[in-house]
Design a protein around this motif. Structure first.
Motif, PDB file in Angstrom:
ATOM      1  N   GLY A 936      36.912 -24.747 -29.456  1.00  0.00           N
ATOM      2  CA  GLY A 936      36.607 -25.671 -28.372  1.00  0.00           C
ATOM      3  C   GLY A 936      35.689 -26.810 -28.818  1.00  0.00           C
ATOM      4  N   ASN A 937      35.130 -27.499 -27.799  1.00  0.00           N
ATOM      5  CA  ASN A 937      34.311 -28.684 -28.092  1.00  0.00           C
ATOM      6  C   ASN A 937      32.948 -28.578 -27.439  1.00  0.00           C
ATOM      7  N   LEU A 938      31.992 -29.364 -28.019  1.00  0.00           N
ATOM      8  CA  LEU A 938      30.658 -29.442 -27.476  1.00  0.00           C
ATOM      9  C   LEU A 938      30.406 -30.858 -26.968  1.00  0.00           C
ATOM     10  N   SER A 939      29.663 -30.955 -25.870  1.00  0.00           N
ATOM     11  CA  SER A 939      29.369 -32.290 -25.354  1.00  0.00           C
ATOM     12  C   SER A 939      28.276 -32.973 -26.188  1.00  0.00           C
ATOM     13  N   ASN A 948      20.408 -29.436 -23.750  1.00  0.00           N
ATOM     14  CA  ASN A 948      21.566 -28.676 -23.250  1.00  0.00           C
ATOM     15  C   ASN A 948      22.851 -29.346 -23.709  1.00  0.00           C
ATOM     16  N   ALA A 949      23.823 -28.539 -23.995  1.00  0.00           N
ATOM     17  CA  ALA A 949      25.147 -29.075 -24.329  1.00  0.00           C
ATOM     18  C   ALA A 949      26.189 -28.278 -23.555  1.00  0.00           C
ATOM     19  N   VAL A 950      27.332 -28.891 -23.267  1.00  0.00           N
ATOM     20  CA  VAL A 950      28.406 -28.172 -22.557  1.00  0.00           C
ATOM     21  C   VAL A 950      29.498 -27.823 -23.572  1.00  0.00           C
ATOM     22  N   TRP A 951      29.777 -26.514 -23.622  1.00  0.00           N
ATOM     23  CA  TRP A 951      30.814 -26.009 -24.538  1.00  0.00           C
ATOM     24  C   TRP A 951      32.060 -25.818 -23.697  1.00  0.00           C
ATOM     25  N   SER A 952      33.116 -26.570 -24.025  1.00  0.00           N
ATOM     26  CA  SER A 952      34.331 -26.451 -23.218  1.00  0.00           C
ATOM     27  C   SER A 952      35.533 -26.144 -24.097  1.00  0.00           C
ATOM     28  N   PHE A 953      36.439 -25.343 -23.510  1.00  0.00           N
ATOM     29  CA  PHE A 953      37.682 -25.027 -24.214  1.00  0.00           C
ATOM     30  C   PHE A 953      38.712 -24.483 -23.228  1.00  0.00           C
ATOM     31  N   THR A 954      39.943 -24.442 -23.709  1.00  0.00           N
ATOM     32  CA  THR A 954      41.021 -23.873 -22.893  1.00  0.00           C
ATOM     33  C   THR A 954      41.267 -22.441 -23.371  1.00  0.00           C
ATOM     34  N   TYR A 962      38.737 -12.031 -26.735  1.00  0.00           N
ATOM     35  CA  TYR A 962      38.419 -12.991 -27.810  1.00  0.00           C
ATOM     36  C   TYR A 962      36.916 -13.165 -27.870  1.00  0.00           C
ATOM     37  N   THR A 963      36.410 -13.377 -29.066  1.00  0.00           N
ATOM     38  CA  THR A 963      34.982 -13.645 -29.206  1.00  0.00           C
ATOM     39  C   THR A 963      34.815 -14.989 -29.941  1.00  0.00           C
ATOM     40  N   TYR A 964      34.078 -15.858 -29.334  1.00  0.00           N
ATOM     41  CA  TYR A 964      33.795 -17.147 -29.955  1.00  0.00           C
ATOM     42  C   TYR A 964      32.300 -17.270 -30.175  1.00  0.00           C
ATOM     43  N   ALA A 965      31.951 -18.081 -31.176  1.00  0.00           N
ATOM     44  CA  ALA A 965      30.537 -18.188 -31.519  1.00  0.00           C
ATOM     45  C   ALA A 965      30.081 -19.639 -31.475  1.00  0.00           C
TER      46      ALA A 965
END
Lengths: 1110, 126
Positions: A936-939, A948-954, A962-965
């Motif tokens: 995914g992506n970070l703002s 703060n950042a927004v982590w977004s993904f589909t 699933y595990t994402y880091a």
């Protein structure tokens, strides 16, 4: 096969004359009978010898007489015995032996040969017949002479009357010795004089006006003895009614009472140097005499068989029957005889019979032994019994003839004893009928009476009185016991009953006997009868008191499940109407001691308090009499009257018995009597108190129902057994589970303990059981147990004294005891309280320069979810309930730390996800921090913290975990955080408790149930629908029996479950301790349609389904 | 269960259920030995059926008074099994057909605990 069958089949034979009762008295023949031809039994030498047992002494006598008849000097033989001792029989034996030596061969060839060497002139002098021995008042008339004296008759028989004619008168002197010798010399052949009943003759003359003649007869006998002794080839054999007995080590002459003095005089005058005294029948000869006189044939083989059969039982029960030496007949100075020797008589029959015919003055020893035995055997053959042995109790006192022969005038006091305790003259059973096995009691009583009634001492236990072993030997008879389903051990049981139920039956120091003294029991029973005429309160008070003692078995420390001595109220007859049963929240058992109880009375007791309505309407059960008024009175009042009367008599025993020994004997008797009647009253109380009433809900109202219970060992146990009967609900339950409790409260109060939303106090729940008639009678402890079970399963929590008892990080917290004020919380409420507590403990804590980050995770099915993430999900309380709570703590010493808004998310495939990533500094941190993610992506990717950042993904398109880091790097510091993404399937598995049409189209995977009936139904439905499935069944019956079947064919599983269900149904107590678990797994998921749903809908089970997400 | 004769490879296919065939003391003792219960003061009671057979034996061997004491001891040592056995005896005394060996034994057991004078009187035809 017993004696009767043997006789009927001809294996054993009896003499035909046994069947003719008229011939019983012919057991006592006169010597004169040999000369008559009326009865061949005595007059026919062949018949006579067949029935004669040649005793050792008779055999010797015949030999000695044969020798004397050939000897140069004559001899005198005196047959001494009391009546019935075989004297006359011996004289007849001599007559036939010397008259018909040929026939003597029946008894002995050797003896016959010896006797045949002499042919004497036999002179039969039966002094009881004037025709054979006349006296002056009754002379014997021949064609030419009138013979008036005994000596005249002797001379006449010797053919020398002419020589004595001048002395043949009462007024003349008796002929002296020389004249008598001269007379003997008249005959060339040897002379055998058989003189019987001479004692009667002399006695008769003395007691009449011929007293002088009687004196002369004595003188004549003296001369005769002298003459015989000094004359060759002459033998005189005379009978005398007396016998020598050893008493206290000294030899003493015992005469028949009536002839005291006469027999000894005759014995004196006939006793010369050569005189020999002979006892015809020794004690050990009695057996053979009896056998020979009654039985024509007894095969030896049968004697062995019978002995072995009875000895086998004796050996199996040594504690009762003792050892082999106890089983024999061992007469004083005689040979022992075993059952083989005495067969068909039992050794104890011979012992008892011999003992009483010898001791009873009115009986004539062997003669009466034969008479009685003839009657006994005849009765046996006419009756239905088929005994292996003839036992003492076959001398049956129900038979008038036998009774009169045994209970003679000198023992007439025992006629009353026999009538009262054993059997009346009319054949009606006495007190033995009150024993639990009357026939056995009759046999024991008869045997003991016969064994003891001839002894003078009734106050103390003589050694000759029977002990338990002797009674067992006298009474046990294999065939009779087997036919009546009796066992040797019953003998002791019945003796114990007899001691209190037979007034005259006595026991001391291990000995049993009958005492003729007026029994204290008679006084008591008379008094008891008076008390029963108008039974007063005192009798009901006795019953009430007994009922109080019978509530529980105190000795066994028995406790009822719900009722106890403390909450049981016994209401006596007199208290009726006065007693008010408290209206309190606790169970109560009311025991009504009243002959007749109406339904209305019981209803009032249970549902009302006085005139008002009872608040705690489910607290009172009533147990009362289930028998008719008359039976109640007859059964209970009679025992109460006996106990009351006995207690009164006990206090005034001195007035009844002045003799100390008898008083103490009667005191013991009374004690046994009271104990026994108390026991019987207790048993009767239990047998009568069989109706139990209890409250019940009918529609919307309260009513009372009744159940009949069976008598058990205490009032409370039988009342509870009745209330536990399945037909009552059961009304009494202390073994219910938490789910039972939940169901009940849901149904009756509409309280949902598990899924509800309100708190309920423990006291309120308990009160439901005391006020709702639909509830079972139970205890607070049982309710508490069920609730604690609910905490264990986490379906509920409890808050008590500000503390939550539910789940915690360390496990489940369970309180030791519930207070009335404890609050029951549905699990969602408990979960919320716990959540608040855990969240309060979560967060960052600054400790010195370090930061402690604390959070809680819930682990379920291998996945951990932060509590904060969990509580936003639907039904998170369920997950908290099921999952494991883990406390996490991270310590950050310097730099910065990462914090995600969520550590896990559940999303649908392809769903857009946004996570807030917070970077927070520790103390002050001014360096740039670089952020990166593996998916995914970070703002924002680089900044100085805090930021703060927004982590977004589909989300991925395939279901799965699933595990994402996310990683933050700054200089040499790296911080990482991970995010669990659970992509859900469009379908999910759910468990439901009931199927309905909303489940149409869902796929059924499996069905599980814990109820045997539902399991059976489930297997049947699956089998009928022909669905491809396998069954797993596990059943535990109590602690030791279990059944497990894995992957079974559904049909076979159904058959097993059917059988097990049958067993459980017949054993309700086993059912209470049983556990059932069964499941059906479908090999191919079953797509549910309306018909299948209809088929499965009635099942109480858990259904696992796969359904699509809405 | 009795092992059937035959080759070792063949599994026994016959189950023989052991139950009292006679009310004789020796036969009942034999049954207890076969079941491994024994007739000693300390029987090996593994289940309610063992307890029932042991009680059947005692009912024949002991007088009623001693039998009561012994059963109470059993109840103290094996409460579940002994009580279950008493329940079974009570049921079997009622439901088994007349003439059945076990019926008479069960009647003896249940009689020791419940004494119904009425039924006794009826039996005696008074």
């Amino acid at each position: 096969m017993g004696i009767k069958s043997f006789i009927e089949s001809g294996i054993i034979e009896v003499w035909n004359d046994i069947y003719d009762s008229k011939l019983d008295d012919k057991a006592a023949p006169d010597l004169s009978d040999v000369l008559k031809k009326e009865d061949p039994t005595y007059s026919n030498p062949g018949e006579f010898f067949k029935r004669t047992y040649l005793t050792e002494s008779i055999e010797e006598l015949i030999e000695d007489v044969a020798d004397a008849l050939k000897s140069k000097s004559g001899r005198i033989f005196l047959l001494t015995s009391l009546f019935g001792g075989g004297k006359t029989h011996t004289l007849i034996t001599l007559y036939h032996a010397f008259n018909n030596p040929e026939k003597l061969k029946i008894l002995s060839d050797k003896l016959a040969a010896k006797v045949a060497e002499v042919k004497p002139l036999i002179i039969v002098m039966d002094a009881s017949r004037a025709s054979l021995v006349p006296h002056p008042d009754e002379p014997y008339k021949t064609e030419n002479f009138t013979i008036k004296t005994i000596w005249g008759m002797l001379a006449y028989r010797l053919g020398a009357y002419a020589k004595i004619k001048h002395l043949d008168s009462e007024k003349t002197p008796a002929p002296e010795t020389d004249l008598l010798k001269n007379i003997f010399s008249e005959t060339k052949e040897p002379v055998l004089i058989l003189l019987d009943e001479i004692v009667h003759y002399v006695f008769n003359m003395h007691k009449s006006k011929l007293r002088d003649y009687g004196e002369k007869v004595l003188l004549f006998l003296d001369y005769l003895a002298r003459a015989v002794e000094s004359t060759p080839n002459v033998a005189l054999v005379a009978s005398v009614q007396a016998e020598y007995r050893t008493v206290n080590g000294k030899k003493r002459l015992v005469e028949e009472d009536i002839f005291t003095g006469y027999a000894s005089k005759i014995l004196n005058v006939l006793s010369r140097e050569s005189t020999r005294l002979i006892t015809p029948v020794a004690p050990d000869d009695v057996i053979k005499v009896l056998q020979r006189r009654i039985f024509k044939k007894v095969p030896e083989e049968e004697t062995f068989k019978a002995r072995d059969k009875i000895y086998k039982i004796y050996r199996e029960n040594p504690e009762l029957f003792g050892v082999e030496s106890d089983w024999q007949f061992s007469p004083e100075n005689g040979r022992v005889a075993t059952a083989k020797d005495t067969y068909p008589f039992h050794p104890k029959y011979v012992e008892v019979l011999h003992e009483f015919v010898t001791r009873n003055k009115d009986l004539q020893k062997t003669r009466d032994a034969i008479r009685i035995t003839r009657k006994v055997v005849r009765r046996l053959l006419k009756g239905k019994e088929d005994s292996d042995f003839i036992m003492p109790w076959h001398i049956d006192l129900r038979d008038k003839d036998i009774r009169n022969r045994v209970l003679t005038d000198s023992r007439k006091e025992f006629r009353d004893v026999a009538s009262r305790d054993i059997v009346t003259e009319e054949g009606k059973l006495g007190s033995v009928a009150e024993c639990s096995k009357p026939n056995l009691a009759l046999r024991i009583a008869t045997s003991v009476l016969l064994k003891t009634y001839t002894y003078e001492t009734f106050k103390e236990p003589l050694k000759v009185f029977p002990d338990l072993k002797t009674i067992a030997l006298m009474v046990y008879e294999p065939e009779t016991f087997s036919k009546e389903d009796l066992h040797p051990s019953d003998i002791k049981t019945i003796i114990e009953e007899m001691l209190s139920r037979l007034p005259h039956f006595t026991f001391e120091n291990g000995r049993y006997w009958f005492t003729p003294y007026p029994s204290v029991i008679d006084y008591v029973e008379r008094k008891a009868e008076e008390k029963q005429i108008i039974p007063g309160l005192e009798l009901y008070n006795v019953i009430t008191k007994k009922a109080e003692g019978l509530l529980v078995r105190k000795k066994e420390k028995e406790r009822g499940e719900v009722f106890s001595e403390k909450n049981a109220i016994v209401v006596g007859y007199g208290e009726w109407g006065e007693v008010v049963i408290d209206d309190t929240p606790s169970p109560k058992l009311v025991v009504l001691i009243k002959p007749e109880v109406s339904e209305e009375e019981v209803r009032k007791l249970i549902l009302m308090k006085g005139e008002g309505r009872r608040t705690f309407r489910n607290t009172v059960a009533v147990i009362f009499s289930g028998v008719a008024k008359d039976i109640f009175k007859e059964n209970l009042l009679s025992y109460a009257a006996k106990i009351k009367a006995a207690e009164e008599v006990k206090g005034t025993l001195n007035e009844y018995y002045s003799d100390k020994e008898i008083r103490s004997l009667q005191e013991r008797k009374l004690k046994n009597y009271i104990q026994d009647n108390e026991k019987l009253l207790n048993q009767q109380l239990l047998a009568v108190l069989t109706e139990v009433a209890y409250p019940i809900r009918v529609g919307t109202g309260d009513d009372v129902r009744f159940v009949t219970t069976t008598p058990l060992s205490s009032i409370i146990s039988q009342a509870e057994a009745g209330l536990k009967d399945p037909s009552t609900g059961p009304k009494l339950r202390t073994d219910f589970s938490f789910s039972d409790l939940v169901d009940f409260l849901k149904r009756n109060q509409n309280w949902d303990l598990v899924n509800g939303e309100k708190r309920i106090e423990f006291r309120e729940i308990a009160n439901v059981f005391y006020t709702t008639t639909a509830a079972p009678f139970t205890t607070k402890e049982a309710i508490e147990r069920a609730l604690l079970e609910g905490i264990e399963s986490l379906d509920i929590g409890i808050e008590m004294d500000g503390e939550l008892y539910w789940k915690d990080v360390d496990g489940i917290k369970i309180p030791k005891k519930l207070k009335d004020t404890a609050e029951i919380l549905p699990y969602r409420l408990a979960a919320n309280i716990l959540k608040d507590k855990l969240l309060e403990e979560s967060g960052e804590r600054k400790v010195g320069k370090k930061v402690h980050i604390i959070w809680y995770e819930v682990e379920l099915a291998g996945r951990s979810v932060r509590l904060q993430d969990l509580i936003v999900q639907k039904d998170w309380e369920k997950v908290l309930k099921e999952g494991k709570i883990i406390r996490q703590e991270e310590v950050i010493e310097r730099g910065f730390f990462l914090k995600l808004s969520h550590s896990s998310v559940e999303v649908m495939p392809g769903e857009r996800v946004e996570i807030n990533v917070e970077v927070k500094p520790i103390e002050e941190y001014n360096e740039d921090v670089e952020l990166s993610v593996d998916y995914g992506n970070l703002s924002l990717t680089k900044e100085k913290p805090p930021f703060n950042a927004v982590w977004s993904f589909t989300a991925p398109s395939h279901p799965g975990d699933y595990t994402y880091a996310v990683e933050a790097i700054s200089n040499d510091i790296t911080a990482k955080a991970s995010l669990s993404v659970s992509v859900k399937s469009p379908e999910e598995e759910v468990k439901v408790d009931k199927l309905d049409l909303t489940h149409t189209g869902a796929k059924l995977l499996s069905i599980t149930t814990n109820d045997s009936t539902n399991l059976k139904m489930m297997l049947d439905v699956v089998s009928k629908l022909n669905l491809n499935a396998e069954a797993d069944v596990k059943m535990n019956f109590g602690n030791n029996i279990s059944f497990t079947g894995d992957k079974m064919n559904v049909k076979i599983a159904g058959l097993f479950v059917q059988k097990f269900t049958d067993i459980l149904r017949s054993l309700p107590s086993l059912a209470a301790q049983s556990y059932v678990n069964g499941s059906v797994k479908f090999i191919e998921p079953v797509i549910l349609d309306s018909s299948k749903i209809t088929a499965f809908a009635p099942l109480k089970a858990k259904f696992r389904l796969r359904v699509k997400h809405e | 269960m009795k092992k059937e004769g035959g080759a070792e490879v063949a599994k026994p296919k016959t189950l023989i259920l052991v139950e009292p065939i006679s009310t004789e003391r020796s036969k009942l003792a034999e049954l207890l030995d076969t079941r491994g219960v024994g007739t000693s003061e300390q029987p090996k009671i593994r289940c309610a059926v063992d307890a029932l057979h042991y009680m059947e034996y005692l009912s024949v061997v002991l007088s009623k008074k001693k039998f009561d004491i012994k059963v109470k001891e059993l109840q103290a040592s094996y409460p579940d099994r002994a009580n279950e056995a008493l329940s079974m005896a009570k049921i079997m005394a009622k439901v088994l057909p007349g003439g059945d060996v076990e019926k008479s034994l069960c009647v003896r057991i249940s009689e020791s605990f419940i004494f119904d004078m009425e039924s006794k009187r009826k039996q005696n035809g008074d």
